[in-house]
Motif scaffolding. Sequence first.
Motif, short mmCIF file in Angstrom:
data_model
loop_
_atom_site.label_atom_id
_atom_site.label_comp_id
_atom_site.label_asym_id
_atom_site.label_seq_id
_atom_site.Cartn_x
_atom_site.Cartn_y
_atom_site.Cartn_z
N CYS A 88 -8.24 -4.64 8.39
CA CYS A 88 -9.19 -4.75 7.18
C CYS A 88 -9.95 -5.72 7.02
O CYS A 88 -9.52 -6.94 7.26
CB CYS A 88 -7.94 -4.73 6.10
N LYS A 102 -10.99 -4.50 0.31
CA LYS A 102 -11.28 -4.42 1.68
C LYS A 102 -11.46 -2.90 2.46
O LYS A 102 -10.81 -2.06 1.79
CB LYS A 102 -10.17 -5.32 2.28
N LYS A 103 -11.86 -3.30 3.42
CA LYS A 103 -12.17 -1.70 4.03
C LYS A 103 -11.76 -1.82 5.38
O LYS A 103 -11.39 -3.16 6.17
CB LYS A 103 -13.85 -1.57 4.17
N ILE A 104 -11.43 -0.85 6.17
CA ILE A 104 -11.03 -0.66 7.63
C ILE A 104 -12.30 -0.92 8.58
O ILE A 104 -13.00 -0.43 8.40
CB ILE A 104 -10.19 0.64 7.82
N ARG A 150 -10.76 3.11 3.63
CA ARG A 150 -9.46 2.02 3.05
C ARG A 150 -8.11 2.48 3.73
O ARG A 150 -7.37 1.50 3.84
CB ARG A 150 -9.49 2.02 1.69
N THR A 151 -7.94 3.67 4.37
CA THR A 151 -6.71 4.05 4.58
C THR A 151 -6.71 4.76 5.96
O THR A 151 -7.70 5.51 6.35
CB THR A 151 -5.79 5.15 3.68
N LYS A 209 0.77 -1.18 0.09
CA LYS A 209 -0.13 0.09 -0.27
C LYS A 209 0.85 1.34 -0.10
O LYS A 209 1.99 1.22 0.43
CB LYS A 209 -0.92 0.03 1.22
N THR A 253 -2.77 1.38 3.62
CA THR A 253 -4.13 1.24 2.80
C THR A 253 -4.49 -0.14 2.58
O THR A 253 -3.62 -1.11 2.44
CB THR A 253 -3.75 1.86 1.43
N CYS A 254 -5.60 -0.47 3.17
CA CYS A 254 -6.03 -2.09 2.88
C CYS A 254 -6.21 -2.47 1.33
O CYS A 254 -6.19 -1.58 0.56
CB CYS A 254 -7.40 -1.99 3.30
N ALA A 267 -4.00 -0.87 10.37
CA ALA A 267 -5.46 -0.91 9.91
C ALA A 267 -5.84 -2.21 10.09
O ALA A 267 -5.02 -3.39 9.55
CB ALA A 267 -5.55 -0.47 8.66
#
Length: 305
Positions: free
Chosen positions: A218, A165-167, A193-194, A9, A160-161, A216
């Motif tokens: 994720c 994917k999301k945090i 995401r970040t 990332k 960043t994921c 993070a």
Amino acid sequence: MLREDSLAKEVYMGDNSNMRTAVRRGLAGLGAGALLLGGVQIVTQSAASALPGLVRQTATGAPGSRTEMSQTVNCPKGKKVLGGAGRIDGAPNGEVGLTFASPVNGGAGFTVSAAEDANGTTANWTITAIAFCSAPPDGLQYAQHTFAAGSTKSRWSSVTCPKGKKILGAGGRVSGANGRAILTGVTPSEDGRTITATAYEDEAGTTDNWSVTALATCVKPTPGLEVVQAGSIQSSDVSIASATLTCPEGSRLHGVAGEVTGGNGEVRLRQLDATPDSTAVARAAEDADGTDRMWSVHTYGICAK
């Protein structure tokens, strides 16, 4: 085991105004003068259903008055940390600030650390660590990046994921500063995401090389997953300020993040806190000398059903 992921990332370093622009717009870069780094470390856990059996665990350390203190809270057997929170109690307003709030031990627990500023305090203070735990949800990964150590007034790092994917949780930590640098922000991007972690040296500063790490949690997107935000009014007339938010109806809090803007190391994060009713609070306070700078505090709650 930690490994470098092929979906490495973006991580940037620059002045705080550029950082905030990048975080809030979710940009892929900061333009001329931005530095792009790889080497993100990711731990992948076995997948299960979306967010099964969410529990909130807390632990508070014994009162004390030491330069630095830490507290860890562990998840029950078979569960992993999704996100966490923490707070300092008992210390004068800005004499103690957060330096570490992060999942640890492959997601087995969540650790919160804090340090007294150069003036110190004789007051007894405590740290409370809070962890949101569940059976590992689908695609659970812990991503982190540490920017190379150096000795500058401020430093920051982002992670960043992977795509898709999301945090679900956020973390940050300062290493190597021996209490002379504090976390000033753990901030999610608008696209979810970040995570960006920021830190400033206190007024005494340090010649030590120190670093800041962004972390993070994720997951594959889950129902109702969103980042909710609240902020305080920008002011230099108060020595302490907070911002509070509650997750939307039907959603639960899974992680807390927050930031101080404008404090330039003279305002310390004291709380990235969470209550049992899915309310998140970020609280910050000026140090003993105060500041005439305009500053504000922002809270981010990571909510999902």
